[in-house]
Design a protein around this motif. Structure first.
Motif, PDB file in Angstrom:
ATOM      1  N   UNK A   1       5.367  44.757 162.254  1.00 24.11           N
ATOM      2  CA  UNK A   1       4.483  45.802 162.766  1.00 24.11           C
ATOM      3  C   UNK A   1       3.304  45.243 163.564  1.00 24.11           C
ATOM      4  N   UNK A   2       2.762  44.084 163.100  1.00 25.62           N
ATOM      5  CA  UNK A   2       1.622  43.470 163.786  1.00 25.62           C
ATOM      6  C   UNK A   2       2.070  43.022 165.178  1.00 25.62           C
ATOM      7  N   UNK A   3       3.245  42.441 165.233  1.00 25.30           N
ATOM      8  CA  UNK A   3       3.775  41.969 166.514  1.00 25.30           C
ATOM      9  C   UNK A   3       4.006  43.137 167.470  1.00 25.30           C
ATOM     10  N   UNK A   4       4.650  44.201 166.961  1.00 28.95           N
ATOM     11  CA  UNK A   4       4.973  45.330 167.825  1.00 28.95           C
ATOM     12  C   UNK A   4       3.692  45.973 168.379  1.00 28.95           C
ATOM     13  N   UNK A   5       2.665  46.075 167.549  1.00 33.50           N
ATOM     14  CA  UNK A   5       1.415  46.684 168.009  1.00 33.50           C
ATOM     15  C   UNK A   5       0.792  45.838 169.119  1.00 33.50           C
ATOM     16  N   UNK A   6       0.813  44.511 168.956  1.00 35.20           N
ATOM     17  CA  UNK A   6       0.225  43.652 169.987  1.00 35.20           C
ATOM     18  C   UNK A   6       1.026  43.686 171.276  1.00 35.20           C
ATOM     19  N   UNK A   7       2.349  43.763 171.170  1.00 35.54           N
ATOM     20  CA  UNK A   7       3.162  43.860 172.388  1.00 35.54           C
ATOM     21  C   UNK A   7       2.705  45.081 173.186  1.00 35.54           C
ATOM     22  N   UNK A   8       2.430  46.159 172.451  1.00 36.74           N
ATOM     23  CA  UNK A   8       1.997  47.396 173.107  1.00 36.74           C
ATOM     24  C   UNK A   8       0.574  47.270 173.653  1.00 36.74           C
ATOM     25  N   UNK A   9      -0.374  46.957 172.779  1.00 38.20           N
ATOM     26  CA  UNK A   9      -1.767  47.071 173.213  1.00 38.20           C
ATOM     27  C   UNK A   9      -2.164  45.945 174.166  1.00 38.20           C
ATOM     28  N   UNK A  10      -1.460  44.822 174.115  1.00 35.67           N
ATOM     29  CA  UNK A  10      -1.795  43.721 175.040  1.00 35.67           C
ATOM     30  C   UNK A  10      -0.806  43.617 176.205  1.00 35.67           C
ATOM     31  N   UNK A  11       0.121  44.555 176.327  1.00 40.56           N
ATOM     32  CA  UNK A  11       1.144  44.518 177.399  1.00 40.56           C
ATOM     33  C   UNK A  11       1.803  43.147 177.480  1.00 40.56           C
ATOM     34  N   UNK A  12       2.196  42.605 176.343  1.00 36.51           N
ATOM     35  CA  UNK A  12       2.798  41.266 176.325  1.00 36.51           C
ATOM     36  C   UNK A  12       4.220  41.313 176.867  1.00 36.51           C
ATOM     37  N   UNK A  13       4.624  40.224 177.459  1.00 35.49           N
ATOM     38  CA  UNK A  13       6.030  40.044 177.818  1.00 35.49           C
ATOM     39  C   UNK A  13       6.576  38.923 176.939  1.00 35.49           C
ATOM     40  N   UNK A  14       7.494  39.268 176.059  1.00 34.97           N
ATOM     41  CA  UNK A  14       8.107  38.275 175.182  1.00 34.97           C
ATOM     42  C   UNK A  14       9.589  38.267 175.530  1.00 34.97           C
ATOM     43  N   UNK A  15      10.058  37.181 176.092  1.00 37.94           N
ATOM     44  CA  UNK A  15      11.375  37.211 176.708  1.00 37.94           C
ATOM     45  C   UNK A  15      12.147  35.966 176.281  1.00 37.94           C
ATOM     46  N   UNK A  16      13.231  36.171 175.556  1.00 37.95           N
ATOM     47  CA  UNK A  16      14.087  35.050 175.196  1.00 37.95           C
ATOM     48  C   UNK A  16      14.920  34.601 176.376  1.00 37.95           C
ATOM     49  N   UNK A  17      15.375  33.363 176.330  1.00 41.14           N
ATOM     50  CA  UNK A  17      16.274  32.882 177.384  1.00 41.14           C
ATOM     51  C   UNK A  17      17.045  31.676 176.879  1.00 41.14           C
ATOM     52  N   UNK A  18      18.220  31.481 177.441  1.00 39.06           N
ATOM     53  CA  UNK A  18      19.010  30.267 177.243  1.00 39.06           C
ATOM     54  C   UNK A  18      19.166  29.670 178.636  1.00 39.06           C
ATOM     55  N   UNK A  19      18.940  28.371 178.760  1.00 47.02           N
ATOM     56  CA  UNK A  19      18.826  27.745 180.084  1.00 47.02           C
ATOM     57  C   UNK A  19      20.002  28.068 181.004  1.00 47.02           C
ATOM     58  N   UNK A  20      21.188  28.311 180.410  1.00 41.33           N
ATOM     59  CA  UNK A  20      22.384  28.531 181.249  1.00 41.33           C
ATOM     60  C   UNK A  20      22.229  29.757 182.152  1.00 41.33           C
ATOM     61  N   UNK A  21      21.375  30.701 181.716  1.00 40.96           N
ATOM     62  CA  UNK A  21      21.117  31.892 182.524  1.00 40.96           C
ATOM     63  C   UNK A  21      20.579  31.505 183.912  1.00 40.96           C
ATOM     64  N   UNK A  22      19.887  30.359 183.959  1.00 36.52           N
ATOM     65  CA  UNK A  22      19.237  29.934 185.203  1.00 36.52           C
ATOM     66  C   UNK A  22      19.959  28.746 185.841  1.00 36.52           C
TER      67      UNK A  22
END
Ligand SMILES: NC(=O)c1ccc[n+]([C@@H]2O[C@H](COP(=O)([O-])OP(=O)(O)OC[C@H]3O[C@@H](n4cnc5c(N)ncnc54)[C@H](OP(=O)(O)O)[C@@H]3O)[C@@H](O)[C@H]2O)c1
Length: 338
Positions: free
Chosen positions: A263-284
């Motif tokens: 819940x703490x994480x979800x609230x911060x994603x919202x109120x701070x407009x965070x971008x949290x984005x997973x990736x695996x190098x093969x995508x690039x």
């Protein structure tokens, strides 16, 4: 170990919790002969990487697990010692994915020829290889650091983290590295040129990190998770970007325990407009030519430096791998097989 045999390390059993030596078994087999269109490879270097821990579990992931009784998976540098493939001559040095063994057969698919005159061939497993590409793409495509911003990265003396911090500085950002112990911290600050280094084992680590980031954190390149994430998280600025590259603190049988984090994480994603984005190098993967061009130039000019931790002998791979999961490696961990 006899050179007339193929020495290989197989997954003997799946770990229950932390990896132990019993999860591996060394076997000797006859060296296979290459068939039509095939080459025989003698492995010179084996890369040891955190992702291998995931392959030991039978859990759904982005890649299939290693089957029990099969050779442990891994990137290698190898010499072609017999060839029935017109594209490869005896003596060619190649980047391969032939696993924890001394010899392997390949049909040539997926091999990349290396020129030992350009760079030490082991760098194709580190700064000029998968970890370097991971750092380059994750930082520049997902993290997008801007001049003057603060970039924080953990496991900062390793191949991914060390490249992230140095590329961040090349792009005009301030690089703060987190590493385990005084020696690694001194290395990233004094030799690699990070602006600040913080020891995650210090009892007052969160306070030290806060002091090292007086303007907060704009990009947190996540390699670790757990207690390090907990310390970085409150420091994230509005519009911070978090490329989620790895969570090594959770790999070896010590998954997350604190269920209130969500819940703490979800609230911060919202109120701070965070971008949290997973990736695996093969995508690039299509950025590989641009990465090789840029990284080769940075190595030539000395703007990027790298460190390797070379372990002698395939038989020592299991011990070295267990050490990697506990922070005992210092630099890109590579086994010299031959
Ligand atoms: N997404 C992708 O495509 C991709 C590709 C490559 C790598 N990765 C990830 O990138 C991360 C770094 O990989 P690498 O190859 O550069 O590894 P590395 O830095 O050579 O080795 C791992 C380091 O992690 C640190 N560590 C281990 N357990 C820790 C813990 N509980 N808390 C804090 N730090 C811990 C240790 O350094 P300290 O002693 O400094 O703590 C250890 O030396 C890993 O999470 C890996 O899975 C992801």
């Amino acid at each position: 170990m006899s050179q007339s045999k193929n020495t290989r390390i197989v997954l003997a059993s799946r770990p229950k919790g932390a990896v132990t030596a019993e999860n591996f078994r060394i076997e000797q087999a006859t060296i296979p002969s290459p068939g039509v269109g095939e080459v025989l490879l003698k492995i010179l270097f084996l890369s040891l990487d955190p992702y291998m821990r995931g392959r030991m579990d039978d859990a759904k992931s982005y890649a299939a697990p290693v089957e029990v009784g099969h050779v442990m998976e891994g990137g290698t540098i190898a010499e072609v010692i017999a060839s029935n493939n017109p594209d490869y001559a005896v003596g060619d040095i190649v980047l391969a994915h032939s696993g924890w063994q001394s010899h392997a057969i390949s049909d040539g698919k997926g091999l990349t020829k290396l020129d030992p005159k350009i760079a030490p061939v082991s760098t194709a497993l580190g700064v000029l290889g998968m970890p370097g590409l991971t750092a380059y793409t994750g930082l520049l495509t997902v993290g997008r650091p801007q001049p003057g911003e603060t970039v924080v990265v953990a496991a900062a003396s390793g191949p991914v983290g060390s490249a992230v911090g140095q590329i961040a500085r090349i792009k005009g950002a301030r690089a703060v590295g987190i590493a385990g112990g005084a020696e690694k911290c001194a290395f990233i600050r004094d030799e690699l040129g990070f602006d600040a280094a913080v020891d995650h084992r210090a009892p007052d680590f969160p306070e030290q990190l806060q002091r090292a980031c007086p303007d907060g954190v704009d990009v947190y390149f996540e390699n670790v998770g757990g207690a390090v994430w907990d310390a970085v998280f409150p420091l994230l600025n509005t519009f911070a970007r978090v490329p989620v590259c790895g969570l090594i603190s959770q790999y070896d049988g010590s998954g997350p325990s604190d269920s209130d984090r969500l819940p703490r994480l979800m609230r911060s994603i919202l109120v701070k407009s965070l971008t949290i984005r997973g990736f695996i190098y093969r995508e690039f993967a299509d950025q590989r030519p641009a990465f090789l061009l840029a990284m080769s130039e940075w190595l030539r000019t000395g703007q990027v430096k790298y460190r390797e931790d070379i372990v002698e002998g395939l038989a020592n791979a299991p011990e070295a791998f267990m050490g990697l999961l506990k922070g005992r490696n210092f630099g890109k961990l590579v086994v010299r097989v031959a």
